[in-house]
Scaffold this motif. Structure first.
Motif, short mmCIF file in Angstrom:
data_model
loop_
_atom_site.label_atom_id
_atom_site.label_comp_id
_atom_site.label_asym_id
_atom_site.label_seq_id
_atom_site.Cartn_x
_atom_site.Cartn_y
_atom_site.Cartn_z
N CYS A 157 0.83 -1.21 0.00
CA CYS A 157 0.00 0.00 0.00
C CYS A 157 0.86 1.26 0.00
CB CYS A 157 -0.92 0.00 1.22
SG CYS A 157 -2.32 -1.15 1.12
N TRP A 208 -1.98 3.18 -2.00
CA TRP A 208 -3.26 2.67 -1.54
C TRP A 208 -3.41 2.97 -0.04
CZ3 TRP A 208 -1.22 -2.29 -4.12
CH2 TRP A 208 -1.39 -2.20 -5.50
N GLU A 209 -4.63 3.26 0.41
CA GLU A 209 -4.82 3.73 1.78
C GLU A 209 -5.84 2.94 2.58
OE1 GLU A 209 -5.50 7.95 1.57
OE2 GLU A 209 -3.43 8.35 0.94
N TYR A 257 -6.61 -1.16 -1.89
CA TYR A 257 -5.77 -2.31 -2.26
C TYR A 257 -6.62 -3.21 -3.16
CZ TYR A 257 -2.48 -6.19 -1.55
OH TYR A 257 -1.56 -7.20 -1.73
#
Length: 283
Positions: free
Chosen positions: A112, A117-118, A198
């Protein structure tokens, strides 16, 4: 170096699964934030929660005295807690949820961070006892063995939302039920994909939901009568009515429930998970 992993949970009217949840996550979580959700200052949830936490050398992060079954307030407690560390990663788990990932969470977090990506999402898997029964669970139970059947019955029976945000950066808020991210512009993360999520093809977290023990039957009845959240009350009433119709069992032979008997938790044991993933992300 492994990233810092925090966990937040809100434990309310039922402490049955808290011990099992803490045991499940204890080896990969650095810091636990357990909020005890009580309805009055003498609520037994407080002392029982403290007793269980002491076994893991933990103390409550917060004791909240609130209206029963107020999920809007529960959501606020989750979001208030994760916002304490906005740049760190948090597992978001109710006390009856045991999450399984396709790979170690620190590897997912590293990916991530490398890709921007969070948050990470998954879906609910309903666990039930032998022959579809609701077993009595204690701290000494082996819940994987006593609730060996994993399926997908809650959504078909009551249309309960099946998506779940399982891992996120603390700067993000979740909607009630932690089903989606709530963004500042009013939108949510609902849908098959999102640029900050993700990829679900790489991991769609299995949220093994051990809600369905003997104690849930009375809770379903209580929640169905609450005025704190009408939509949740209707959903719980639907669920309770369906269980009554089936003589207080779940029919594990029904193809639409996609049941599989599993051993101890391992992500890759579940043969139906890819098909379920494709279904859940459209709900």
């Amino acid at each position: 170096m492994k990233p810092q992993e925090n966990l937040v949970t809100v434990c309310g009217h039922n402490t049955t699964m808290l011990h099992h949840m803490l045991a499940h996550y204890q080896y990969n979580v650095e810091e636990f934030f357990v909020v005890l959700y009580a309805h009055h200052k003498d609520d037994p949830v407080i002392e029982e929660g403290k007793r269980i936490l002491e076994k893991f050398n933990l103390k409550p992060h917060k004791i909240a005295i609130e209206e029963a079954f107020n999920w809007e307030r529960v959501t606020e407690l989750y979001n208030e807690t994760t916002s304490l560390k906005p740049d760190e990663w948090w597992i978001v788990s109710d006390d009856d949820e045991l999450q399984l990932y396709s790979k170690p969470t620190y590897q997912i977090i590293d990916e991530c961070e490398d890709n921007g990506w969070e948050f990470v999402t998954g879906g609910f898997l309903d666990r039930i006892g032998e022959n579809g029964e609701f077993p009595k669970i204690t701290e000494h139970s082996n819940i994987w063995k006593e609730m060996p059947n994993a399926g997908f019955f809650r959504y078909p029976l009551s249309k309960a939302e099946a998506n779940k945000v399982t891992l996120l950066k603390g700067k993000h808020n979740v909607v009630p039920g932690q089903h989606f991210i709530q963004f500042d512009d009013g939108s949510t993360s609902w849908g098959k994909s999102h640029p900050l999520r993700y990829p679900t093809e790489k991991n769609f977290t299995q949220v093994h939901h051990f809600k369905w023990d003997y104690s849930v039957l009375e809770r379903l009845r209580q929640v169905s009568k609450t005025k704190a959240n009408v939509s949740f009350a209707q959903e719980y009433q639907l669920m309770y009515d369906e269980i009554v119709k089936s003589d207080f069992k779940i029919d594990i032979t029904k193809p639409e429930f996609m049941f599989q008997r599993l051993g101890n938790g391992h992500y890759h044991q579940l043969h139906t998970w890819n098909d379920l993933r494709k279904k859940i992300v459209t709900i």
